[in-house]
Design an enzyme around this catalytic site. Structure first.
Site, short mmCIF file in Angstrom:
data_model
loop_
_atom_site.label_atom_id
_atom_site.label_comp_id
_atom_site.label_asym_id
_atom_site.label_seq_id
_atom_site.Cartn_x
_atom_site.Cartn_y
_atom_site.Cartn_z
N SER A 47 6.09 0.02 -3.51
CA SER A 47 4.77 -0.39 -4.01
C SER A 47 3.73 0.72 -3.93
CB SER A 47 4.28 -1.61 -3.21
OG SER A 47 4.30 -1.33 -1.83
N GLY A 91 8.03 -3.63 -3.42
CA GLY A 91 8.98 -4.35 -2.57
C GLY A 91 10.34 -3.70 -2.46
N ASN A 150 9.54 -0.63 3.30
CA ASN A 150 9.98 -2.02 3.29
C ASN A 150 11.20 -2.23 4.19
OD1 ASN A 150 8.04 -3.18 1.45
ND2 ASN A 150 9.00 -1.92 -0.12
N ASP A 152 -5.07 -6.00 2.44
CA ASP A 152 -3.88 -6.31 3.25
C ASP A 152 -3.63 -5.26 4.33
OD1 ASP A 152 -2.87 -4.11 1.84
OD2 ASP A 152 -1.43 -5.28 0.68
N HIS A 168 -1.41 -1.46 1.74
CA HIS A 168 -1.36 -0.64 0.53
C HIS A 168 -2.63 0.21 0.38
CE1 HIS A 168 1.46 -3.97 -0.32
NE2 HIS A 168 2.18 -2.97 -0.81
#
Length: 194
Positions: free
Chosen positions: A18, A56, A85, A166, A169
């Site tokens: 991502s 992801g 991830n 979040d 990111h």
């Protein structure tokens, strides 16, 4: 008089998650789009950037996709930005190391120069796991003799103003930092003979 080294036209493929897919951003804001823009300015009409990043994505998922990507795009340079991830899912570092090694090896077999962008993860899983995770990038870079950037998110991680809500990111403001972190490695690879 010393002339600058020739720069050969090259295809650069970014294989990432991502962070390189530009999660939460407009398509033109991501560091990969900015990379193409910078290359266009410095080397007009010479280089093509292919963004093969998927939000992801894990190292296993990328490994499943890589053979077809190499066949389709025949990249001269492969930039691997993966592992975050895997770490967030608590994958054993040995599996990440094996997968990164296979990704590098497959890319090298197709005559691509590989650049490995290292990741770090929050200390949620304990110090031993965090250290083992970080060490995988160094081990792979040494084993396969590839250039590696120890921490792609340097100057961004730990700075909430550069992160999306979040706190995972990077935001739009952080994209130029990501580009500046990776660019010296990419530029060096551009000057290598095909």
């Amino acid at each position: 008089m010393c002339l600058p080294a020739a720069v050969y036209a090259k295809t650069i493929m970014i294989l990432g998650d991502s962070i390189s897919a530009g999660y939460g951003l407009q398509p033109q804001q991501g560091w990969v789009t900015q990379l193409q823009q910078r290359l266009n300015q410095q080397y007009p009409k010479k280089h093509q950037v292919v963004n093969a990043s998927v939000s992801g994505e894990t190292s296993s998922g990328a490994l499943a996709r890589l053979p077809r990507l190499l066949q389709t795009y025949k990249p001269h340079i492969v930039v691997i930005e993966l592992g975050g991830n895997d770490g967030l899912r608590g994958q054993p570092p040995q599996i990440l190391q094996q997968n990164l090694g296979k990704l590098v090896s497959l890319s090298q077999q197709s005559q691509a120069t590989v650049i490995l962008l290292g990741m770090k993860i929050p200390p949620n899983y304990g110090q031993a796991y965090t250290q083992a995770f970080e060490k995988t990038y160094l081990s792979v870079s040494q084993q396969y003799k590839v250039k590696y950037l120890p921490f792609f998110m340097k100057g961004i991680a730990g700075h909430p103003q550069l992160m999306q809500k979040d706190l995972i990111h990077p935001n739009a403001q952080a994209q130029s930092i990501l580009l500046n972190n990776a660019y010296p490695y990419i530029q060096q690879a551009l000057h290598a003979k095909p």
